[in-house]
Design a protein around this motif. Structure first.
Motif, mmCIF file in Angstrom:
data_model
loop_
_atom_site.group_PDB
_atom_site.id
_atom_site.type_symbol
_atom_site.label_atom_id
_atom_site.label_comp_id
_atom_site.label_asym_id
_atom_site.label_seq_id
_atom_site.Cartn_x
_atom_site.Cartn_y
_atom_site.Cartn_z
ATOM 1 N N UNK A 226 -7.230 6.704 1.614
ATOM 2 C CA UNK A 226 -6.571 5.417 1.401
ATOM 3 C C UNK A 226 -7.547 4.370 0.858
ATOM 4 N N UNK A 227 -8.802 4.450 1.301
ATOM 5 C CA UNK A 227 -9.798 3.463 0.901
ATOM 6 C C UNK A 227 -10.501 3.817 -0.410
ATOM 7 N N UNK A 228 -10.139 4.943 -1.007
ATOM 8 C CA UNK A 228 -10.795 5.344 -2.250
ATOM 9 C C UNK A 228 -12.222 5.802 -2.041
ATOM 10 N N UNK A 229 -12.547 6.257 -0.828
ATOM 11 C CA UNK A 229 -13.880 6.767 -0.538
ATOM 12 C C UNK A 229 -13.969 8.273 -0.741
ATOM 13 N N UNK A 230 -12.836 8.913 -0.935
ATOM 14 C CA UNK A 230 -12.784 10.355 -1.185
ATOM 15 C C UNK A 230 -11.637 10.607 -2.147
ATOM 16 N N UNK A 231 -11.749 11.670 -2.909
ATOM 17 C CA UNK A 231 -10.738 11.978 -3.923
ATOM 18 C C UNK A 231 -9.771 13.036 -3.387
ATOM 19 N N UNK A 232 -8.477 12.776 -3.418
ATOM 20 C CA UNK A 232 -7.523 13.770 -2.925
ATOM 21 C C UNK A 232 -7.403 14.965 -3.871
ATOM 22 N N UNK A 233 -7.073 16.119 -3.302
ATOM 23 C CA UNK A 233 -6.763 17.292 -4.122
ATOM 24 C C UNK A 233 -5.366 17.175 -4.723
ATOM 25 N N UNK A 234 -4.512 16.435 -4.041
ATOM 26 C CA UNK A 234 -3.135 16.261 -4.509
ATOM 27 C C UNK A 234 -2.657 14.881 -4.090
ATOM 28 N N UNK A 235 -1.690 14.341 -4.831
ATOM 29 C CA UNK A 235 -1.088 13.074 -4.474
ATOM 30 C C UNK A 235 -1.839 11.871 -5.023
ATOM 31 N N UNK A 236 -1.298 10.691 -4.725
ATOM 32 C CA UNK A 236 -1.848 9.455 -5.257
ATOM 33 C C UNK A 236 -1.858 8.367 -4.186
ATOM 34 N N UNK A 237 -2.775 7.415 -4.379
ATOM 35 C CA UNK A 237 -2.807 6.188 -3.583
ATOM 36 C C UNK A 237 -2.647 5.029 -4.549
ATOM 37 N N UNK A 238 -1.751 4.101 -4.230
ATOM 38 C CA UNK A 238 -1.530 2.932 -5.066
ATOM 39 C C UNK A 238 -1.572 1.684 -4.187
ATOM 40 N N UNK A 239 -2.180 0.635 -4.735
ATOM 41 C CA UNK A 239 -2.207 -0.651 -4.046
ATOM 42 C C UNK A 239 -1.635 -1.710 -4.981
ATOM 43 N N UNK A 240 -0.578 -2.384 -4.550
ATOM 44 C CA UNK A 240 0.135 -3.348 -5.390
ATOM 45 C C UNK A 240 0.501 -2.725 -6.739
ATOM 46 N N UNK A 241 0.888 -1.455 -6.682
ATOM 47 C CA UNK A 241 1.316 -0.746 -7.878
ATOM 48 C C UNK A 241 0.207 -0.169 -8.725
ATOM 49 N N UNK A 242 -1.055 -0.438 -8.355
ATOM 50 C CA UNK A 242 -2.206 0.010 -9.146
ATOM 51 C C UNK A 242 -2.827 1.238 -8.522
ATOM 52 N N UNK A 243 -3.159 2.263 -9.306
ATOM 53 C CA UNK A 243 -3.798 3.459 -8.738
ATOM 54 C C UNK A 243 -5.164 3.134 -8.151
ATOM 55 N N UNK A 244 -5.442 3.721 -7.004
ATOM 56 C CA UNK A 244 -6.758 3.631 -6.376
ATOM 57 C C UNK A 244 -7.445 4.971 -6.607
ATOM 58 N N UNK A 245 -8.383 4.992 -7.543
ATOM 59 C CA UNK A 245 -9.031 6.239 -7.944
ATOM 60 C C UNK A 245 -10.528 6.124 -7.664
ATOM 61 N N UNK B 111 0.873 -1.172 0.000
ATOM 62 C CA UNK B 111 0.000 0.000 0.000
ATOM 63 C C UNK B 111 0.910 1.221 0.000
ATOM 64 N N UNK B 112 0.601 2.207 -0.824
ATOM 65 C CA UNK B 112 1.476 3.363 -0.940
ATOM 66 C C UNK B 112 0.657 4.630 -1.168
ATOM 67 N N UNK B 113 0.868 5.614 -0.312
ATOM 68 C CA UNK B 113 0.268 6.940 -0.494
ATOM 69 C C UNK B 113 1.407 7.941 -0.663
ATOM 70 N N UNK B 114 1.299 8.772 -1.669
ATOM 71 C CA UNK B 114 2.379 9.706 -1.984
ATOM 72 C C UNK B 114 1.849 11.128 -2.077
ATOM 73 N N UNK B 115 2.309 12.010 -1.178
ATOM 74 C CA UNK B 115 1.977 13.430 -1.245
ATOM 75 C C UNK B 115 0.505 13.739 -1.162
#
Length: 276
Positions: free
Chosen positions: A75-94, A19-23
């Motif tokens: 992290x759970x993809x229940x809200x959309x960030x204004x900045x940054x990304x969330x990835x799970x096993x290398x896949x974007x969580x959008x 699990x990876x969250x960036x910025x």
């Protein structure tokens, strides 16, 4: 980690963090305080970067209003960030249509703070635990799986025909945990999962989560305002204040040698019994 695993979408890829969250950043507009002035802005989460290794346990700790719950929603993809990304096993969580994130929901499940609020009072225990299996299209015998996860949380499968109001708070939280386990996730997220329980039951639920994580090699993300809860289960800790991570690292190192004044203040506020 250099192993290669098959990704949820069927592609094989070199595994980095599970699990990876960036910025990550998330802001909300506040009501105007003046008819002529601009609306205010609250930065609920600001420039947060987190990583969770496969099978690891990460605790996110901070006082109420520090941004923990907003971070969990991102992290759970229940809200959309204004900045940054969330990835799970290398896949974007959008965030988007439910079907588009079905692959993610199978692998990442959540246990909320209030089990009475997270369980539909009109559904039997069996129907509630089986619901994610049906919604996520999980193959197999759902009734057998319901019985299996009820036993895993130390409940008799015979309770499947009863309703949530017939159980104590600790038992309801066990049912909620069983429901989260049903799709066989790889990560379990707990958003203050024991704060609504009394002290004795809290310890039992924490022990249960620890046992399940070890038995099923689950990754854990545990959110709490209680440093003791995080210290009991998590090998990594991240300390939040005003939407920002002020300190993170190995739990033992951070709690024994806190570098940030806010972490020091949190630890100083933990009640301690006087010496005999």
């Amino acid at each position: 980690m250099t192993a290669v695993r098959e990704q949820a979408g069927g592609d094989a890829t070199a595994v980095g963090p599970l699990f990876e969250a960036e910025g990550l950043g998330r802001s909300y507009r506040l009501p105007r305080t003046s008819p002529f002035g601009p609306p205010g802005v609250r930065h609920a989460v600001h420039d947060v970067t987190l990583r969770l290794a496969d099978g690891a346990a990460l605790g996110i700790v901070g006082e109420s209003g520090s941004g923990k719950s907003t971070l969990v929603r991102l992290l759970l993809g229940l809200d959309r960030p204004d900045a940054g990304t969330v990835r799970y096993r290398g896949r974007p969580v959008v965030p988007g249509r439910p079907r588009a994130l079905r692959w993610f929901r199978r692998e990442v499940q959540v246990v909320f703070q209030d089990p009475a609020g997270s369980l539909d009072p009109r559904m039997t225990v069996g129907a509630a635990v089986a619901e994610p299996l049906a919604c996520l299209g999980v193959p197999g015998d759902h009734r057998e799986r319901v019985d299996e996860v009820l036993r895993a949380v130390d409940l008799d499968p015979d309770v499947r025909g009863r309703y949530p109001h017939e159980f104590s708070g600790g038992q309801r939280q066990r049912i909620a945990i069983a429901r989260a386990l049903a799709p066989r996730p790889r990560v379990l997220v707990g958003d203050e999962p024991v704060s609504a329980l009394d002290v004795a039951v809290r310890a039992q639920i924490l022990d249960l989560l620890g046992q399940l994580a070890q038995r099923h090699r689950l990754g854990l993300v545990l959110v709490s305002h209680d440093v003791g809860v995080v210290a009991r289960l998590c090998d990594q800790i991240a300390v939040m204040r005003d939407g920002t991570l002020v300190e993170q690292g190995a739990t033992d190192a951070v709690l024994s040698r806190p570098a940030h004044p806010y972490t020091q203040a949190l630890l100083a506020a933990v009640p301690r019994l006087p010496p005999p």
